[in-house]
Enzyme design. Structure first.
Site, PDB file in Angstrom:
ATOM      1  N   GLY A  10       0.843  -1.180   0.000  1.00 17.79           N
ATOM      2  CA  GLY A  10       0.000   0.000   0.000  1.00 17.79           C
ATOM      3  C   GLY A  10       0.882   1.235   0.000  1.00 17.79           C
ATOM      4  O   GLY A  10       1.408   1.618   1.043  1.00 17.79           O
ATOM      5  N   VAL A  11       1.069   1.854  -1.158  1.00 14.81           N
ATOM      6  CA  VAL A  11       1.937   3.033  -1.271  1.00 14.81           C
ATOM      7  C   VAL A  11       1.085   4.286  -1.117  1.00 14.81           C
ATOM      8  O   VAL A  11       0.152   4.504  -1.885  1.00 14.81           O
ATOM      9  CB  VAL A  11       2.714   3.037  -2.601  1.00 14.81           C
ATOM     10  N   SER A  12       1.398   5.083  -0.116  1.00 19.26           N
ATOM     11  CA  SER A  12       0.603   6.277   0.186  1.00 19.26           C
ATOM     12  C   SER A  12       1.230   7.552  -0.338  1.00 19.26           C
ATOM     13  O   SER A  12       0.612   8.610  -0.269  1.00 19.26           O
ATOM     14  CB  SER A  12       0.437   6.400   1.699  1.00 19.26           C
ATOM     15  N   SER A  17       5.667   4.032   3.775  1.00 19.09           N
ATOM     16  CA  SER A  17       5.256   3.002   2.821  1.00 19.09           C
ATOM     17  C   SER A  17       6.283   2.852   1.706  1.00 19.09           C
ATOM     18  O   SER A  17       6.465   1.752   1.157  1.00 19.09           O
ATOM     19  CB  SER A  17       3.879   3.325   2.239  1.00 19.09           C
ATOM     20  N   MET A  36      -4.324   3.799  -2.627  1.00 17.56           N
ATOM     21  CA  MET A  36      -5.744   3.800  -2.289  1.00 17.56           C
ATOM     22  C   MET A  36      -6.244   5.226  -2.115  1.00 17.56           C
ATOM     23  O   MET A  36      -5.717   5.970  -1.290  1.00 17.56           O
ATOM     24  CB  MET A  36      -5.973   3.041  -0.979  1.00 17.56           C
ATOM     25  N   CYS A 107     -10.713   2.585   9.580  1.00 15.60           N
ATOM     26  CA  CYS A 107     -10.123   2.578   8.241  1.00 15.60           C
ATOM     27  C   CYS A 107      -9.240   1.352   8.049  1.00 15.60           C
ATOM     28  O   CYS A 107      -9.274   0.706   6.990  1.00 15.60           O
ATOM     29  CB  CYS A 107      -9.321   3.850   8.003  1.00 15.60           C
ATOM     30  N   CYS A 203      -7.331  12.258   7.455  1.00 10.07           N
ATOM     31  CA  CYS A 203      -7.135  12.591   6.042  1.00 10.07           C
ATOM     32  C   CYS A 203      -8.244  13.472   5.497  1.00 10.07           C
ATOM     33  O   CYS A 203      -7.982  14.467   4.848  1.00 10.07           O
ATOM     34  CB  CYS A 203      -7.022  11.317   5.211  1.00 10.07           C
TER      35      CYS A 203
END
Length: 380
Positions: A10-12, A17, A36, A107, A203
């Site tokens: 999961g690259v944010s 990450s 995501m 989340c 967020c």
């Protein structure tokens, strides 16, 4: 490079990450990155810029750049509808009820370790990985969720809703690192986000004013601020804007006959639209020694015993506190602390630990704080 990744990260667009992906690439794993999008802002079509919300487009560009630097495929999924249904709707309902929810916990359970895992498996992957500061360890047939080695960054508190199936499919490649060392690895690898500032807060609110944002969904109603004896001290703009122990934003000036000391929120009566405040940061009205939780989630799938001693956190970045846990027949908990606790807040999570081992957690339902008891008796 294998066309089918074994692990999807999961690259944010953040450094944590990115280093998680770096660690896996350096270990020779077939890896892909997945970004995501969990929030779409109606005012801007997508997330807003740095003056507004999540900066999702900037983060997405950074995630693409990191994947390009590492030479791994990049994928994108929009989970904003799933986030609204599984996280944000609950967030609003809790605030409307006068509680203080923790959307990060939901989340993780509803999006990052549910829909993300499904998306990764659809890509052919066996496991997912994230940049959380936590560790997974298998002992025999059981998977354990452990604190991250960097105690200042440990995020196991937010991951306590994970179970055996999710942990068996999850890697935390940075859980053994300290943050300064992690940034050093990012710098050495030439990752473009090595000095990017960590994201903070929720967020979907981002840099916006919390009251202004929440007021778009929950119409505010001004009311009285009173001291614990019922004396009117001032006016509040909306009772659900505040949480226990809060000092900021009360805007109480000099009060005749009262000391020139700061005020703190010590209670909320949503039905009467009254906010209770006191001038002592260690006010007895903020102290509790006991709480009841909602139904408990156990990482192992079951409780270690019907009654046991352990450590508990009732908020993130709190030192773990000794307590005795009673598991009730309906799955809820009765927890008694060895020492009084300040501002234990319904809606937040209580998370249990045995050393570094996270046992699980639950939402706090109520406490024995004096003002809370009084308000509950009045409503009965």
């Amino acid at each position: 490079m294998s066309a089918t990744p074994r692990v999807v990260v999961g690259v944010s667009g953040g450094v944590d990450s990115s280093v998680a992906a770096l660690q896996l690439v350096q270990a020779g794993e077939p890896v892909a990155g997945l970004f995501m999008q969990n929030w779409a802002d109606d005012d801007a079509g997508q997330a807003q810029d740095s003056a507004g919300g999540c900066r999702a487009e900037e983060d997405r560009r950074d995630a693409v750049a990191v994947c390009g630097r590492l030479g791994i495929p990049f994928h994108f999924r929009d989970f904003s509808r799933e986030y609204w249904d599984g996280v944000f709707a609950h967030f609003l309902a809790e605030y409307a009820a006068g509680r203080t929810p923790n959307p990060d916990v939901l989340c993780n359970r509803e999006v990052k370790f549910k829909h993300f895992i499904d998306a990764a498996r659809a890509l052919g992957a066996e496991k997912i990985a994230t940049g959380h500061y936590a560790r997974v360890e298998q002992r025999g047939r059981r998977w354990h969720l452990l604190r991250g080695v960097d105690t200042a960054k440990d995020q196991s508190y937010f991951l306590h809703q994970l179970g055996q199936e999710q942990l068996s499919a999850t890697l935390f490649p940075v859980g053994h690192l300290h943050k300064p060392d992690l940034r050093g690895l990012a710098r050495q690898a030439g990752l473009p986000v090595h000095d990017k500032k960590d994201s903070t807060g929720i967020c979907f609110i981002g840099e916006r004013d919390f009251r202004q944002f929440l007021g778009q969904y929950l119409p505010a109603r001004a009311g009285e601020m009173r001291d614990p004896d019922g004396v009117v001290i001032g006016q509040h703009p909306g009772v659900f804007f505040f949480t226990l122990g809060q000092r900021e934003g009360l805007n109480i000036g000099g009060v005749r006959g009262r000391a020139a000391a700061p005020w703190y929120v010590v209670g909320k009566d949503v039905a009467s639209n009254v906010l209770y405040v006191d001038q002592d940061s260690a006010s007895p009205y903020l102290q509790s020694t006991r709480l009841r939780s909602e139904a408990m989630h156990w990482v192992a799938g079951s409780a270690p015993a019907a009654r046991f001693d352990c450590l508990a956190q009732t908020r993130y970045r709190q030192a773990a506190q000794p307590c005795t846990v009673h598991v009730l027949e309906d799955g809820t908990l009765d927890i008694q602390f060895a020492h009084p606790q300040r501002a234990v807040t319904p809606g937040q999570s209580v998370v249990l630990y045995d050393g570094d081992d996270c046992l699980g957690g639950s939402v706090i339902d109520r406490t024995d704080a004096p003002l809370e008891l009084r308000l509950r008796e009045r409503a009965a």
